[in-house]
Write an enzyme that holds these catalytic residues in place. Structure first.
Site, short mmCIF file in Angstrom:
data_model
loop_
_atom_site.label_atom_id
_atom_site.label_comp_id
_atom_site.label_asym_id
_atom_site.label_seq_id
_atom_site.Cartn_x
_atom_site.Cartn_y
_atom_site.Cartn_z
N GLU A 10 -4.61 1.79 -1.31
CA GLU A 10 -3.17 1.30 -1.52
C GLU A 10 -3.24 1.37 -2.95
O GLU A 10 -2.76 0.19 -3.52
CB GLU A 10 -2.91 -0.18 -0.86
CG GLU A 10 -2.97 -0.04 0.41
CD GLU A 10 -2.82 -1.13 1.25
OE1 GLU A 10 -2.43 -2.06 0.59
OE2 GLU A 10 -2.60 -1.45 2.49
N HIS A 28 0.15 -7.46 15.52
CA HIS A 28 -1.04 -8.01 15.70
C HIS A 28 -1.76 -7.83 14.23
O HIS A 28 -2.27 -6.71 14.01
CB HIS A 28 -2.29 -7.12 16.70
CG HIS A 28 -1.56 -7.17 17.92
ND1 HIS A 28 -2.17 -6.51 18.94
CD2 HIS A 28 -0.88 -8.16 18.69
CE1 HIS A 28 -1.76 -7.04 20.14
NE2 HIS A 28 -0.95 -8.13 20.05
N GLU A 43 5.91 -1.36 0.88
CA GLU A 43 5.63 -2.83 0.62
C GLU A 43 5.24 -3.01 -0.93
O GLU A 43 5.74 -4.11 -1.55
CB GLU A 43 4.81 -3.44 1.55
CG GLU A 43 3.17 -2.84 1.24
CD GLU A 43 2.18 -3.24 2.38
OE1 GLU A 43 2.76 -4.11 3.12
OE2 GLU A 43 1.02 -3.02 2.39
C1 NOJ Z 1 -0.02 -5.40 5.34
C2 NOJ Z 1 1.03 -4.69 6.16
O1 NOJ Z 1 0.99 -3.41 5.46
C3 NOJ Z 1 2.27 -5.40 6.26
O2 NOJ Z 1 3.13 -4.29 6.63
C4 NOJ Z 1 2.20 -6.34 7.09
O3 NOJ Z 1 3.35 -7.20 6.86
C5 NOJ Z 1 1.18 -7.46 6.37
N1 NOJ Z 1 0.15 -6.69 6.14
C6 NOJ Z 1 0.82 -8.52 7.30
O4 NOJ Z 1 0.06 -8.33 8.44
#
Ligand code: NOJ
Ligand code: CA
Length: 710
Positions: free
Chosen positions: A168, A410, A504
């Protein structure tokens, strides 16, 4: 010269043996040699070495290594040519055409056999090691794989720092010789660590030579083996494989008969050929499932971005439960920000139904988040226990009535063992409640402790979950899992992965504006990504005043990503209330397919821009997407991919002249034209911008009236 099997092996040992094959079109040639007992290969493209002579072999723990002392015992050459149909994909049919060379080597001293198999395609090379069943090589432990990739120059590279647990990162673009100097900067601020050297990088590694040749190194069919990184000897420009270690430092446990994953080198003087290469898929085995009817591409929205931005929470009651020592969630006070509550999820379901989405992802529906965020080491996710405000049965029925699926979530919190313990019950719970896809996640350090996200143990776990899910007819989108290597050909219920820096991060500080001009050349070489595009509100503080992040893109480019970031699983990631404000632009997200009959690269330069045209599955409609880096550029395309003699209505969603990812991201415009296969477009793309076009066949002249021709 060919070493004939019945010649004494010592003769072969002393002689330089050279075997050669060419790609079907003759552009590539692969040469294999054993020099003084050491196997090596070289790859040429149009008579220029792109991989100079490079050694092959493996170092073992507690046993004679498989590096030298070899003689050539047998040589086989084959040709293969077939066409196969993917369950979902960028194209309807994929040609798998290669010439093959398989060399059986014998290590004289230990009498152990190893086969090196090369497949040379029109777009590049795949090769792997094979260990046939034999008396002197049964179980063995890898200290390292020692495969070299000797570069022919100090190429430009698009790279991520080596890391056993995360990809990432933003990409760094530099010369190979500059990697060492830039490593520290590339690692900060988000890396867990740089686990090896100062020149370790991840695959898929994209490069460009001074002569304009594009080269990509990756791996295919990563199964029961550790993920490969590349470590550069920057004096000699030689990459060497570097496998992910396990908790005690070993790099792999193998039992013959076995094969390693394929190592791949894709090359062309056209950047678009790298994007269209099918080597990674072709080197994977055909589909393992007889029935694939249950595997369907998915367009979805989700109770998600509001948590990522910090507007809402995954946890029902944050730390309250743990601080008070209360584990009965029904008796703790909710924090008032819990998004996955029945009423709110219904709103998302309504929005999905109104706008034709297949599914709604709901994160934060189940118990455990407060303990995890509270850094409890109990790892209490059981994947079947909802929070008190999430009505599983009621929502099941509500979604069913509306013709929408709920997508399961999950989060394993990295505790893969805990997940495996619960997996059957968790998947059965999904079947019982009408869920057919799951987004899984592996945030945090892996439990069992010391294992790495990209090590063999976890590689086995991810595949175990995929195969197990197939028993329940469940599709998987795994986040933080190992980078894909084309396994979705064999296991097409693996419909998505994250395994890179997704949208994100736009809420965690931002992605480089050129990020999406690089990813199709790197991360997407292995398989589709759940990038989660579709952000229409770039100012994250609008959702959470404490979050000053900025999404580094224009709205028009967000639309383009549905075409340029190929995936059979696409999210419209922003909030319904935001889409309501821009329903005209949102129309493109509604219209764009997630499965294709054909794809063409119209323009491409890694780090600068990518323009794709794709034909929707089972239709005569095309969709174009263009993603642009931080510079304003003019895109010039022709519509010659359209069927001759037909008329289409093109709706162009583009940046306005004044658009800019930083200070004017919402400035888009939408125009309609009549187009044919003779049409041309010259389109301005803003810094951090781009455009999207839907091109719908129109047979009815009335509907074309009043529209200008392009
Ligand atoms: C990281 C993931 O990339 C994200 O999409 C998710 O919402 C969070 N972890 C929580 O599981
Ligand atoms: Ca650039």
């Amino acid at each position: 010269m060919r070493c004939i099997f019945f010649l004494a092996s010592f003769f072969c040992f002393l002689t330089t043996m050279a075997e050669e094959i060419k790609s079907p079109n003759g552009n590539f040639s692969l040469t294999f040699e054993v020099n003084d007992g050491v196997p090596s290969y070289q790859l040429d493209y149009k008579n220029q070495a792109i991989i100079k002579q490079s050694k092959l072999g493996l170092e073992l723990v507690g046993a004679t290594s498989l590096l030298d002392g070899f003689s050539q015992a047998n040589v086989e050459k084959n040709t293969f040519n077939e066409t196969w149909k993917p369950v979902w994909g960028e194209v309807k049919e994929i040609r798998n055409h290669y010439n093959e060379l398989a060399i059986t080597l014998v290590q004289t001293e230990t009498e152990r056999k190893m086969v090196i198999r090369f497949r040379l395609f029109n777009d590049g090379l795949g090769f792997r090691y094979e260990f046939p069943e034999q008396p002197n090589l049964k179980h063995f432990v890898l200290a390292e794989e020692r495969t070299q990739f000797a570069m022919a120059g100090d190429h430009k590279a698009f790279w991520l720092p080596g890391d056993y647990d995360t990809q990432e990162y933003d990409y760094t673009t530099s010369k190979l010789s500059e990697i060492r100097g830039l490593m520290k900067k590339a690692v900060t601020p988000n890396a867990s660590q740089t686990p090896f050297g100062e020149t370790g990088v991840q695959t898929s590694l994209m490069m460009k030579t001074d002569n304009g040749l594009y080269i990509n190194i990756h791996e295919a069919a990563l199964i029961e083996y550790s993920c490969m990184h590349l470590e550069l000897d920057d004096e000699n420009m030689i990459f060497q494989s570097h496998l992910t270690p396990d908790a005690v430092g070993n790099k792999g446990y193998l039992q013959a008969p076995r094969t390693t994953p394929w190592r791949t080198v894709i090359a062309s003087e056209k950047a678009g050929d790298i994007l269209m290469s099918n080597i990674t898929l072709n080197l994977n085995e055909p589909c393992a499932y007889e029935d694939t009817e249950w595997i369907k591409p998915v367009k979805y929205i989700g109770v998600w971005w509001e948590m990522i931005t910090g507007k809402s929470s995954w946890a029902y009651n944050d730390l309250a439960g743990i601080q008070l020592g209360i584990t009965d969630y029904a008796n703790t006070l909710p924090n008032g920000r819990h998004a996955a509550n029945t009423q709110h999820v219904k709103e998302y379901i309504d929005f999905a139904a109104t706008h034709g989405f297949d599914a709604v992802l709901v994160e934060g529906w189940n118990e455990g988040w407060e303990d995890w965020f509270g850094k409890s080491k109990d790892y209490v996710f059981d994947f079947v226990t909802p929070y008190p405000d999430f009505d599983v049965i009621g929502l099941r029925e509500y979604a069913k009535d509306k013709g929408v699926k709920i997508m399961m979530h999950h989060e394993t919190s990295g505790s893969a063992r805990n997940y495996e313990r619960h997996i059957d019950k968790a998947y059965q719970f999904m079947v019982d409640n009408n869920y057919n896809s799951v987004k899984s996640g592996y945030v945090g350090d892996i439990i069992p402790r010391g294992e790495k996200h990209y090590g063999q143990w976890m590689v086995n776990h991810y595949l175990y979950a995929i195969q197990k899910a197939a028993e329940y007819k469940i599709m998987i989108n795994a986040h933080e899992a190992v980078r894909p290597t084309g396994l979705s050909r064999t296991y097409p219920n693996l419909i998505g992965n994250e395994s890179a820096r997704g949208t994100e991060y736009e809420a965690f500080g931002g992605n480089n504006p050129d990020h999406t001009t690089i990813m199709p050349f790197t991360r997407l070489i292995g398989g589709p990504m759940d990038y989660t595009p579709g952000i229409f509100e770039p100012d994250v503080s609008q959702y959470n005043p404490n979050n000053n992040s900025w999404v580094n893109t224009t709205i028009a480019r967000q639309l383009a990503l549905y075409v340029t970031m190929y995936s059979p699983l696409q999210m419209a990631a922003d909030l319904p209330e935001t889409y309501q404000k821009h329903l005209d632009a949102f129309q493109f997200i509604k219209d764009v397919p997630v499965d294709w009959d054909d794809s063409k690269v119209l323009e491409a330069e890694p780090g600068d821009y990518i323009t794709f045209a794709r034909k929707g599955k089972g239709t005569n409609n095309w969709f174009v997407g263009r993603t642009n880096d931080e510079q304003a550029r003019v895109s010039q395309i022709q519509f010659d991919f359209l069927e001759a003699g037909k008329k289409y209505i093109a709706t162009i969603y583009s940046d306005q002249k004044s658009a800019h990812y930083r200070n004017n991201p919402k400035a888009y415009e939408i125009k309609k034209f009549v187009v044919t296969n003779k049409s041309k477009l010259s389109q301005l793309c803003a810094p951090g911008g781009g455009y999207a076009i839907s091109i719908i066949e129109e047979g009815n002249k009335k509907n074309l009236k009043g529209l200008k021709k392009l």
